[in-house]
Scaffold this motif. Structure first.
Motif, PDB file in Angstrom:
ATOM      1  N   LEU A  79      26.370  43.641  43.353  1.00 52.92           N
ATOM      2  CA  LEU A  79      26.892  44.158  44.619  1.00 52.92           C
ATOM      3  C   LEU A  79      28.391  44.438  44.593  1.00 52.92           C
ATOM      4  N   VAL A  80      29.037  44.209  43.445  1.00 53.95           N
ATOM      5  CA  VAL A  80      30.491  44.430  43.335  1.00 53.95           C
ATOM      6  C   VAL A  80      30.755  45.332  42.136  1.00 53.95           C
ATOM      7  N   GLN A  81      31.423  46.470  42.342  1.00 55.47           N
ATOM      8  CA  GLN A  81      31.709  47.378  41.211  1.00 55.47           C
ATOM      9  C   GLN A  81      33.146  47.214  40.702  1.00 55.47           C
ATOM     10  N   LYS A  82      34.079  46.834  41.580  1.00 55.37           N
ATOM     11  CA  LYS A  82      35.471  46.662  41.154  1.00 55.37           C
ATOM     12  C   LYS A  82      36.048  45.465  41.917  1.00 55.37           C
ATOM     13  N   VAL A  83      37.037  44.832  41.312  1.00 53.66           N
ATOM     14  CA  VAL A  83      37.860  43.858  42.049  1.00 53.66           C
ATOM     15  C   VAL A  83      39.286  44.377  42.022  1.00 53.66           C
ATOM     16  N   VAL A  84      39.950  44.382  43.176  1.00 55.20           N
ATOM     17  CA  VAL A  84      41.384  44.714  43.232  1.00 55.20           C
ATOM     18  C   VAL A  84      42.068  43.639  44.078  1.00 55.20           C
ATOM     19  N   VAL A  85      43.080  43.004  43.509  1.00 55.58           N
ATOM     20  CA  VAL A  85      43.832  41.970  44.230  1.00 55.58           C
ATOM     21  C   VAL A  85      45.325  42.281  44.144  1.00 55.58           C
ATOM     22  N   GLY A  86      46.109  41.612  44.976  1.00 53.35           N
ATOM     23  CA  GLY A  86      47.564  41.723  44.902  1.00 53.35           C
ATOM     24  C   GLY A  86      48.119  40.670  43.958  1.00 53.35           C
ATOM     25  N   ALA A  87      49.427  40.483  43.996  1.00 56.29           N
ATOM     26  CA  ALA A  87      50.057  39.444  43.180  1.00 56.29           C
ATOM     27  C   ALA A  87      51.317  38.967  43.871  1.00 56.29           C
ATOM     28  N   ASP A  88      51.654  37.714  43.612  1.00 52.64           N
ATOM     29  CA  ASP A  88      52.902  37.137  44.126  1.00 52.64           C
ATOM     30  C   ASP A  88      53.987  37.116  43.067  1.00 52.64           C
ATOM     31  N   ARG A  89      53.553  37.019  41.822  1.00 54.14           N
ATOM     32  CA  ARG A  89      54.509  37.109  40.715  1.00 54.14           C
ATOM     33  C   ARG A  89      53.719  37.477  39.462  1.00 54.14           C
ATOM     34  N   ILE A  90      54.228  38.490  38.764  1.00 55.38           N
ATOM     35  CA  ILE A  90      53.617  38.890  37.495  1.00 55.38           C
ATOM     36  C   ILE A  90      54.615  38.541  36.393  1.00 55.38           C
ATOM     37  N   ALA A  91      54.149  37.753  35.434  1.00 60.23           N
ATOM     38  CA  ALA A  91      55.031  37.326  34.347  1.00 60.23           C
ATOM     39  C   ALA A  91      55.219  38.467  33.340  1.00 60.23           C
ATOM     40  N   ALA A  92      56.197  38.269  32.438  1.00 60.27           N
ATOM     41  CA  ALA A  92      56.541  39.324  31.468  1.00 60.27           C
ATOM     42  C   ALA A  92      55.362  39.693  30.575  1.00 60.27           C
ATOM     43  N   ASN A  93      54.425  38.768  30.377  1.00 61.99           N
ATOM     44  CA  ASN A  93      53.268  39.058  29.499  1.00 61.99           C
ATOM     45  C   ASN A  93      52.069  39.600  30.272  1.00 61.99           C
ATOM     46  N   GLY A  94      52.214  39.792  31.604  1.00 60.92           N
ATOM     47  CA  GLY A  94      51.124  40.360  32.403  1.00 60.92           C
ATOM     48  C   GLY A  94      50.268  39.337  33.131  1.00 60.92           C
ATOM     49  N   ASP A  95      50.452  38.042  32.845  1.00 63.55           N
ATOM     50  CA  ASP A  95      49.742  37.030  33.646  1.00 63.55           C
ATOM     51  C   ASP A  95      50.198  37.199  35.101  1.00 63.55           C
ATOM     52  N   ALA A  96      49.250  37.087  36.044  1.00 62.46           N
ATOM     53  CA  ALA A  96      49.587  37.407  37.443  1.00 62.46           C
ATOM     54  C   ALA A  96      49.139  36.295  38.381  1.00 62.46           C
ATOM     55  N   ALA A  97      50.099  35.722  39.110  1.00 59.36           N
ATOM     56  CA  ALA A  97      49.746  34.698  40.106  1.00 59.36           C
ATOM     57  C   ALA A  97      49.401  35.371  41.420  1.00 59.36           C
ATOM     58  N   ASN A  98      48.302  34.944  41.991  1.00 58.16           N
ATOM     59  CA  ASN A  98      47.900  35.418  43.325  1.00 58.16           C
ATOM     60  C   ASN A  98      47.264  34.232  44.041  1.00 58.16           C
ATOM     61  N   LYS A  99      46.805  34.460  45.237  1.00 54.50           N
ATOM     62  CA  LYS A  99      46.244  33.403  46.080  1.00 54.50           C
ATOM     63  C   LYS A  99      45.220  32.551  45.351  1.00 54.50           C
ATOM     64  N   ILE A 100      45.246  31.256  45.621  1.00 57.84           N
ATOM     65  CA  ILE A 100      44.300  30.325  44.991  1.00 57.84           C
ATOM     66  C   ILE A 100      42.861  30.861  45.125  1.00 57.84           C
TER      67      ILE A 100
END
Ligand code: MRU
Length: 350
Positions: free
Chosen positions: A231-252
């Motif tokens: 039932l899900v074709q894509k996930v799109v979320v925001g971010a609060d901080r994206i590190a230099a290597n692309g790791d991305a913190a967002n809501k728990i």
């Protein structure tokens, strides 16, 4: 349209649509000094990384006015007062890097020897620029990101990365709006409810329903079954901080969604302006995670749901590793792996 963050010229105050009482009530909260601005940030009257940055920019102006009023017009008087207020403002919330980014940008416009009246005038103009710029960047990001959504997709999102989390239009919801505005009218959205503050249920559902974009709210723990059922074709979320290597913190909870998306073969995208990328943070483990009040977990509204004396966790964000992210949608294009390189190139061209 300055519809949820607006500066009131006549009253010299910042006015915020109070996100704590949405969708039941549309109350307005007034920031008149640094303490009320910090209170608004910490209690989440206003929240979402870019909206926090815009608020902090106006907060610098309020701090300068306060320093003048309380310490006096001599630089030796107001400067230490202003420095202390800015430090408090910058530390109001730790994870969303847009807060420090905005204060740093305001400081950079502070000319040596400038008197406080001139500083106030230039800071108000710059806060307005940052506010307008975020609206433009979100529109551009939405137009860029529209290509990752196919007509007919059901898109899952977590938390609220919408108009309410930015100056307008949104980042993750900007991508969805971009696809919708490009004529993909058969898209649907699943808004994860996002315990404990319920940004998905209360805010994402509220703003998408207002726009007539089909949205359903799902409990956070329904994610695996919804994906398993196709039932899900894509996930799109925001971010609060994206590190230099692309790791991305967002809501728990975002990390769990990303792991499930990989398991079920659903592409997982992050959408954020370049102001959310922090080149000084090497990876997700180095991103500070905000620990919020236990009350958000022990209570739903006024109702207690956890027995007295039982401890809870309330870590507000989690980092998703870059290897789970199909692309980072920004106002300058979609960044692809290897993110160390694509992020450095995007920041160099800023
Ligand atoms: O605690 P919040 O509500 O400020 O957390 C917000 C989020 O996690 C958003 O997804 C993020 O800031 C992106 S906002 C465009």
């Amino acid at each position: 349209m300055d519809w949820h963050i607006r500066f009131n010229d006549a009253e010299d105050r910042l006015e915020l649509l109070d996100q704590r009482t949405l969708p039941v009530r549309e109350d307005w909260f007034h920031c008149t000094d640094t303490a009320s601005t910090i209170y608004a940030l910490q209690t989440m009257v206003v929240r979402g990384a870019p909206a926090i940055g815009v608020t902090a920019a106006y907060g610098c102006w309020l701090a300068a006015r306060e320093a003048l009023a309380t310490a006096g017009p001599g630089e030796a008087d107001w400067r230490p007062c202003l420095e202390a207020l800015l430090a408090d403002l910058e530390n109001a919330r730790p994870t969303a890097v847009n807060l420090a980014w905005a204060v740093r940008r305001m400081r950079a416009a502070w000319e040596p020897g400038q008197d406080i009246e001139a500083l106030c005038a230039s800071w108000l103009a710059l806060a307005r620029d940052i506010h307008e710029e975020d609206k433009r960047f979100c529109r551009r990001l939405g137009a860029v990101g529209a290509e990752v959504i196919d007509d007919g997709d059901t898109v899952m999102t977590h938390c609220n990365a919408g108009a309410l989390a930015t100056a307008d239009y949104g980042t993750a919801l900007g991508v969805i709006r971009g696809a919708w505005d490009a004529g993909k009218r058969n898209i649907r959205v699943i808004a994860n409810e996002t315990r404990p503050f319920l940004q998905g249920a209360r805010l994402t559902a509220w703003e998408l329903a207002k726009d007539g974009i089909p949205v359903r709210v799902a409990c956070d723990n329904a994610c695996a079954l919804l994906m398993k059922k196709g039932l899900v074709q894509k996930v799109v979320v925001g971010a609060d901080r994206i590190a230099a290597n692309g790791d991305a913190a967002n809501k728990i909870g975002t990390l769990g969604v990303a792991i499930l998306a990989r398991h079920f073969g659903v592409p997982f995208y992050v959408a954020a302006p370049l102001s959310t990328i922090d080149p000084d943070t090497p990876d997700g483990d180095a991103i500070p995670i905000e620990d919020r009040t236990p009350r958000e977990v022990t209570h739903v509204g006024a109702t207690q749901i956890v027995p007295d004396g039982v401890e809870v966790y309330n870590m507000a964000f989690d980092p998703t590793p870059a290897e789970l992210i199909a692309g980072i949608v920004t106002e300058v294009g979609i960044l692809r792996p290897p993110y160390g390189e694509s992020i450095a190139a995007a920041l160099a061209g800023r």
